[in-house]
Design a protein around this motif. Structure first.
Motif, mmCIF file in Angstrom:
data_model
loop_
_atom_site.group_PDB
_atom_site.id
_atom_site.type_symbol
_atom_site.label_atom_id
_atom_site.label_comp_id
_atom_site.label_asym_id
_atom_site.label_seq_id
_atom_site.Cartn_x
_atom_site.Cartn_y
_atom_site.Cartn_z
ATOM 1 N N MET A 1 0.825 -1.207 0.000
ATOM 2 C CA MET A 1 0.000 0.000 0.000
ATOM 3 C C MET A 1 0.858 1.255 0.000
ATOM 4 N N SER A 2 1.889 1.210 0.860
ATOM 5 C CA SER A 2 2.689 2.420 0.974
ATOM 6 C C SER A 2 3.395 2.734 -0.342
ATOM 7 N N GLU A 3 3.777 1.685 -1.069
ATOM 8 C CA GLU A 3 4.412 1.928 -2.368
ATOM 9 C C GLU A 3 3.467 2.713 -3.270
ATOM 10 N N ASN A 4 2.204 2.356 -3.116
ATOM 11 C CA ASN A 4 1.254 3.050 -3.968
ATOM 12 C C ASN A 4 1.136 4.534 -3.619
ATOM 13 N N ILE A 5 1.330 4.784 -2.357
ATOM 14 C CA ILE A 5 1.205 6.187 -1.963
ATOM 15 C C ILE A 5 2.366 7.003 -2.515
ATOM 16 N N THR A 6 3.596 6.532 -2.242
ATOM 17 C CA THR A 6 4.725 7.387 -2.594
ATOM 18 C C THR A 6 5.582 6.850 -3.726
ATOM 19 N N GLY A 7 5.511 5.569 -3.947
ATOM 20 C CA GLY A 7 6.370 4.964 -4.955
ATOM 21 C C GLY A 7 6.051 5.492 -6.330
ATOM 22 N N GLY A 8 4.828 5.772 -6.530
ATOM 23 C CA GLY A 8 4.491 6.465 -7.748
ATOM 24 C C GLY A 8 3.945 5.593 -8.838
ATOM 25 N N ILE A 9 2.726 5.775 -9.164
ATOM 26 C CA ILE A 9 2.207 5.287 -10.422
ATOM 27 C C ILE A 9 2.708 6.375 -11.347
ATOM 28 N N ALA A 10 3.725 6.019 -12.120
ATOM 29 C CA ALA A 10 4.516 7.058 -12.776
ATOM 30 C C ALA A 10 3.660 8.123 -13.444
ATOM 31 N N GLN B 1 2.701 28.340 7.105
ATOM 32 C CA GLN B 1 2.201 27.651 5.925
ATOM 33 C C GLN B 1 3.246 26.746 5.279
ATOM 34 N N LEU B 2 4.506 26.887 5.701
ATOM 35 C CA LEU B 2 5.569 26.067 5.104
ATOM 36 C C LEU B 2 6.053 24.980 6.040
ATOM 37 N N SER B 3 5.801 25.185 7.332
ATOM 38 C CA SER B 3 6.482 24.358 8.324
ATOM 39 C C SER B 3 6.148 22.877 8.199
ATOM 40 N N HIS B 4 5.039 22.565 7.517
ATOM 41 C CA HIS B 4 4.665 21.147 7.421
ATOM 42 C C HIS B 4 5.503 20.401 6.378
ATOM 43 N N ILE B 5 6.212 21.139 5.510
ATOM 44 C CA ILE B 5 6.972 20.453 4.448
ATOM 45 C C ILE B 5 8.246 19.860 5.049
ATOM 46 N N PRO B 6 8.449 18.565 4.897
ATOM 47 C CA PRO B 6 9.646 17.959 5.495
ATOM 48 C C PRO B 6 10.915 18.386 4.751
ATOM 49 N N VAL B 7 11.961 18.561 5.520
ATOM 50 C CA VAL B 7 13.235 18.973 4.940
ATOM 51 C C VAL B 7 14.311 17.942 5.289
ATOM 52 N N ILE B 8 15.016 17.455 4.264
ATOM 53 C CA ILE B 8 16.174 16.595 4.498
ATOM 54 C C ILE B 8 17.401 17.423 4.175
ATOM 55 N N VAL B 9 18.322 17.431 5.127
ATOM 56 C CA VAL B 9 19.518 18.249 4.966
ATOM 57 C C VAL B 9 20.628 17.392 4.353
ATOM 58 N N MET B 10 21.366 17.970 3.410
ATOM 59 C CA MET B 10 22.487 17.245 2.807
ATOM 60 C C MET B 10 23.772 17.937 3.234
ATOM 61 N N THR B 11 24.628 17.194 3.887
ATOM 62 C CA THR B 11 25.852 17.827 4.368
ATOM 63 C C THR B 11 26.962 16.804 4.569
ATOM 64 N N ILE C 1 8.766 10.869 3.144
ATOM 65 C CA ILE C 1 7.509 11.370 2.583
ATOM 66 C C ILE C 1 6.323 10.620 3.179
ATOM 67 N N GLU C 2 6.483 9.313 3.293
ATOM 68 C CA GLU C 2 5.404 8.500 3.871
ATOM 69 C C GLU C 2 5.053 8.973 5.280
ATOM 70 N N LEU C 3 6.112 9.107 6.077
ATOM 71 C CA LEU C 3 5.898 9.513 7.462
ATOM 72 C C LEU C 3 5.214 10.867 7.526
ATOM 73 N N SER C 4 5.713 11.743 6.692
ATOM 74 C CA SER C 4 5.207 13.098 6.764
ATOM 75 C C SER C 4 3.771 13.179 6.276
ATOM 76 N N GLU C 5 3.457 12.395 5.259
ATOM 77 C CA GLU C 5 2.077 12.411 4.784
ATOM 78 C C GLU C 5 1.137 11.772 5.797
ATOM 79 N N GLY C 6 1.646 10.717 6.423
ATOM 80 C CA GLY C 6 0.866 10.098 7.492
ATOM 81 C C GLY C 6 0.626 11.110 8.596
ATOM 82 N N LYS C 7 1.677 11.831 8.895
ATOM 83 C CA LYS C 7 1.593 12.820 9.964
ATOM 84 C C LYS C 7 0.627 13.946 9.581
ATOM 85 N N ASP C 8 0.652 14.268 8.296
ATOM 86 C CA ASP C 8 -0.267 15.301 7.831
ATOM 87 C C ASP C 8 -1.710 14.899 8.058
ATOM 88 N N ILE C 9 -1.964 13.605 7.817
ATOM 89 C CA ILE C 9 -3.330 13.126 8.016
ATOM 90 C C ILE C 9 -3.697 13.237 9.485
#
Lengths: 114, 736
Positions: free
Chosen positions: B1-10, B86-96, B132-140
């Motif tokens: 199921m989760s693949e369907n959410i974020t994995g992408g039906i291209a 209005q932005l704070s809900h967007i998850p951020v991954i830091v690259m360093t 993304i999954e976690l964050s979308e779940g969290k959004d719900i």
């Protein structure tokens, strides 16, 4: 000309670098070619000459990220070293390390020019 | 199921990522790694990044953020994103490539980090997808746990998280705070819902800011009520100030706060906020103080309230609630006529004695028991009306109160119908009093409900008019049969500085719309007299009678009937005389029998100001006379003057003694062309007085309403005229 074989001989961790490119050799080689034109090599050189260690650190740090991603180990190693020294703004003679970096880079530049 | 959410039906469900990276090579690498599964947006510096985040904020699933940017530091950008609602809900991954920066970025709200050099693509994919999954779940979850307007927690989740907070910080003393906006529905009504919503959003934002800075949690409980649960801090007025200041000096908004300091953790979390709420209720409509503190007295009140609630079912079963009846009189005829009565409930508590409805009605209103009590009162009343009809042949309609919540009961009309049928009454015998504030709640529904009841034949009286935010407009647009003026409204009009203008406007307006007015809580003769002259139709209050138990009420009515009969035969009943004497005394001067200053106020106020003359009269040399001949003599002079004045003015003129030797006559239906009439009258009066007493004379200052060059009001100008005559000579008359 840059080749996978040449880079391997040079000492790059080609397998790792290619892995990040989904094994696309041509793409990988293009990126390596782009690294050689990186202005941050010049920035680093000039900054060390000017003893502007902040600027030198920025440049080294940026180079480290890019070289690491391409796994160009022989250049990456001295860049990592110089980045750490610059991070703590160590008062030392940076010339030898800088030369090593430029020498290794030049090997690649020559390879590309052949 | 989760693949369907974020994995992408291209192509269809490709998530969108923003890549913020200044190194071209790295960007190219990331493009190769990610483009297959995600829609990518690239930014090369901080400024560009911020712009793109705003542009795509509704569709961005994730931000990949390089910390080394040419214009700003990545961590600053991260902080900025996380700081914007209005932005704070967007998850951020830091690259360093820096270990230290990783930790710091997590502290600032980054959800994860990707090291440099990049891990193998598989690893990166897994990390991004998981995030993304976690964050979308969290959004719900966020969506369900949040109030959608303000983004604060809703009440259910608030209580849960507040309890969790208690578990984690067992030793921290906490305060429960309730904050709401006074008369918020009025704001909504006057300025529109968008305005109200804007205020709520703003307030929510301010409260979140305060909580973020000081700890605790906050929610919007409902409508305009916010709850805060936070570590104890002395002095809530500082908090109140901070909030008010942040709201700006918008005069429309008046906040109200209830605080329960150092909550008792033994009691349920919701009860803690009930306590804060009851503290807030103590400062309802209090303009000086807007913070209520829960203290011992409130606690006692709470305990008392609990007992009443507990005793309610027994009280209903044992008929401890007793209905009293207060008569309403039609005051239009010269002799007031009993017209109907209002049913008022009292509680004869076996242990606590008589409990005032002022205590238990608001309580039952809050706890929903009022409906049961109302139905009880309606039945009791209907049964009493039937009893009076059958046993005494008495036909007196009685009005009963219909509470606000009753109006929302779809069965209301059936309940009332059943009661009327059960006791074989006519619909017109049970009047319904609906409180004014019910109309402001939800006008349309209430109006249609009221219309249905009127169609049935019920008579509807709007109760408590003038107590809240009455709009005069309401009288014309609402279906009502009578307007009951609120007791407090009337009392306020008659306070120390009597100001009955508003009262008069309302009565006049109602009159013009053919809606009869009923004045409640009328206590004094002055009130009665004024209301009557203003055109008020019905009067209810202690002036006539207190609310009476049914048997006493029957007795009262019987006596009234007897009086009427006796009156016809010319034999006035003692009680009636008493009542009349009371009115008489209040309005008349004892010595002369003329009207006194109270009566003057009313008469003057109600006079036709365009066609009158005001005659101010003083007895010449009165002080000297009194000093030489004594009090008794002076009294006799005053009496004689009073009699002479009375004998020589017309019946349409009002003669009053203001004080000591000061009299005022309001001559009606007279104009400035009648100077001679006044001069002649004054001369005649002085001649008569001299004949009678030998030495007493009067000086008059007169002003006509249509005088030329008026300076002050008519009374002031008459006074000025009187002063001129006193300066020059005595005895006679000066007309302004």
């Amino acid at each position: 000309m840059l080749t996978i074989e040449g880079l391997r001989e040079f000492g790059a961790d080609v397998e790792e670098g290619l892995g990040r490119c989904f094994g696309q050799e041509e793409f990988y080689l293009t990126l390596v070619g782009m690294v050689l034109e990186e202005k941050n090599f010049d920035v680093l050189q000039q900054a060390i000459k000017d003893r502007d260690l902040d600027k030198a650190f920025e440049a080294a740090h940026a180079l480290k990220g890019v070289l690491g991603n391409l796994s160009l180990t022989p250049v990456l190693k001295p860049v990592e070293e110089i980045t750490e020294l610059l991070r703590s703004r160590t008062d030392t003679d940076y010339e030898p390390l800088l030369q090593e970096i430029l020498n290794k880079k030049n090997v690649l530049v020559e390879m590309a020019a052949q | 199921m989760s693949e369907n959410i974020t994995g992408g039906i291209a192509g269809i469900s490709k998530r969108k990522l923003l890549v913020v990276e200044d190194e071209r090579i790295n960007r190219e690498l990331l493009r190769v790694i990610l483009a297959g599964q995600y829609d990518l947006v690239f930014a090369e510096n901080g400024k560009q990044a911020l712009q793109l985040v705003h542009e795509h904020m509704d569709t961005l699933s994730l931000i990949l953020l390089d910390l080394n940017l040419p214009d700003v530091h990545g961590l600053d950008l991260l902080q900025q994103i996380k700081g914007e609602d209005q932005l704070s809900h967007i998850p951020v991954i830091v690259m360093t490539a820096d270990r230290e920066a990783e930790v710091e970025s997590l502290g600032l709200g980054a959800i994860d980090f990707i090291p440099k050099p990049y891990p193998q693509p598989k690893v990166m994919h897994a990390r991004i997808q998981r995030t993304i999954e976690l964050s979308e779940g969290k959004d719900i979850i966020r969506w369900t746990e949040r109030d959608h307007l303000t983004g604060l927690y809703n009440r259910e989740y608030f209580y849960r998280y507040a309890s969790q907070l208690d578990n984690y910080h067992k030793d921290v003393e906490m305060d429960a705070i309730v904050l709401d906006i006074n008369h918020f529905h009025i704001l909504n009504e006057r300025y529109g819902k968008p305005f109200g919503d804007e205020i709520l959003i703003k307030l929510g934002h301010i409260l979140r800011g305060i909580i973020n800075a000081n700890g605790g949690i906050v929610c919007r409980r409902e409508a305009d009520t916010f709850l805060m649960y936070r570590p104890h801090q002395e002095n809530c007025s500082a908090l109140m100030e901070e909030i008010s200041k942040a709201l700006g000096d918008d005069n429309h908004i008046r906040l109200r706060m209830g605080v329960y300091y150092n909550v008792d953790r033994e009691i349920d979390i919701e009860r803690r906020f009930d306590r804060a709420k009851s503290a807030a209720d103590t400062v309802r409509n209090n303009y000086k103080n807007n913070i209520g503190i829960y203290d011992v007295s409130l606690h006692e009140a709470e305990v008392f309230a609990e007992q009443l609630l507990e005793d309610f079912p027994t009280a209903i079963n044992e008929k401890q609630f007793v209905v009293y009846y207060q008569p309403k009189f039609d005051v239009r005829p010269s002799e007031p006529q009993l017209s109907s009565a209002e049913a008022l409930v009292r509680w004869k508590h076996p242990q606590l004695g008589m409990i005032s409805p002022g205590i238990f009605i608001p309580l039952f209103e809050e706890n929903g028991l009022i409906q049961q009590l109302d139905t009880y009162v309606w039945r009791e009343t209907a049964s009493q009306i039937r009893k009076w009809k059958t046993e005494l042949g008495m036909n007196i309609p009685v009005s009963v109160n219909v509470s606000r919540v009753d109006m929302y009961d779809p069965d209301l009309i059936y309940t009332l119908e059943d009661i009327v049928h059960e006791f074989d009454l006519d619909y017109s015998e049970l009047f319904l009093e609906i409180t004014e504030s019910a109309y402001t709640d939800n006008s349309e529904q209430i109006i249609s409900e009221v219309n249905k009841m009127r169609e049935k034949g019920f008579r509807i009286e709007m109760d408590d008019f003038g107590s809240g935010y009455s709009s005069l407009n309401m009288i014309s647009s609402l279906p009502i049969d009578a307007l009951k003026l609120d007791m407090q409204f009337i009392r306020n009009a008659f306070k120390q500085r009597k100001d009955t203008r508003l009262l008069e406007i309302v009565i006049t307006l109602a009159e013009s719309l053919n809606v009869p007015t009923i004045a409640e809580g009328v206590e004094t003769a002055e009130q009665m007299f004024t209301l009557k002259t203003m055109g008020c139709d019905y009067v209810q209050g202690y002036y006539f009678s207190t609310p009476l138990p049914a048997d006493e009420f029957s007795e009262y009515v019987r006596n009234l009937k007897k009086e009427e009969t006796e009156e016809i035969t010319g034999n006035r009943n003692e009680r009636n005389l008493q009542r009349d004497k009371y009115t008489y005394d209040a309005l008349h001067d004892e010595l002369t029998g003329l009207y006194n200053h109270t009566a003057f106020d009313v008469l003057f106020h109600d006079s036709d100001k365009d066609h009158i003359a005001v005659l101010l009269a003083n007895i010449d040399d009165f002080a000297r006379m009194k000093a030489e001949h004594g009090r008794k003599y002076a009294d006799e002079v005053v009496r004689t003057v009073g009699m002479t004045l009375r004998d020589n003015f017309r019946s349409v003129d009002d003669i009053c003694r203001l004080k000591e030797d000061e009299f005022v006559i309001i001559m009606t239906r007279i104009t400035d062309s009648n100077h001679n009439l006044v001069y002649e009258k004054v001369e005649l009066i002085n001649e008569l007085l001299e004949k009678e007493t030998g030495n007493v004379s009067l000086s008059f200052g007169v002003a006509f309403s249509d005088r030329e060059n008026a300076e002050g009001d008519i009374f002031e100008d008459a006074d000025k005229a009187l002063n001129t005559i006193k300066d020059v000579h005595k005895r006679g008359c000066v007309i302004f």
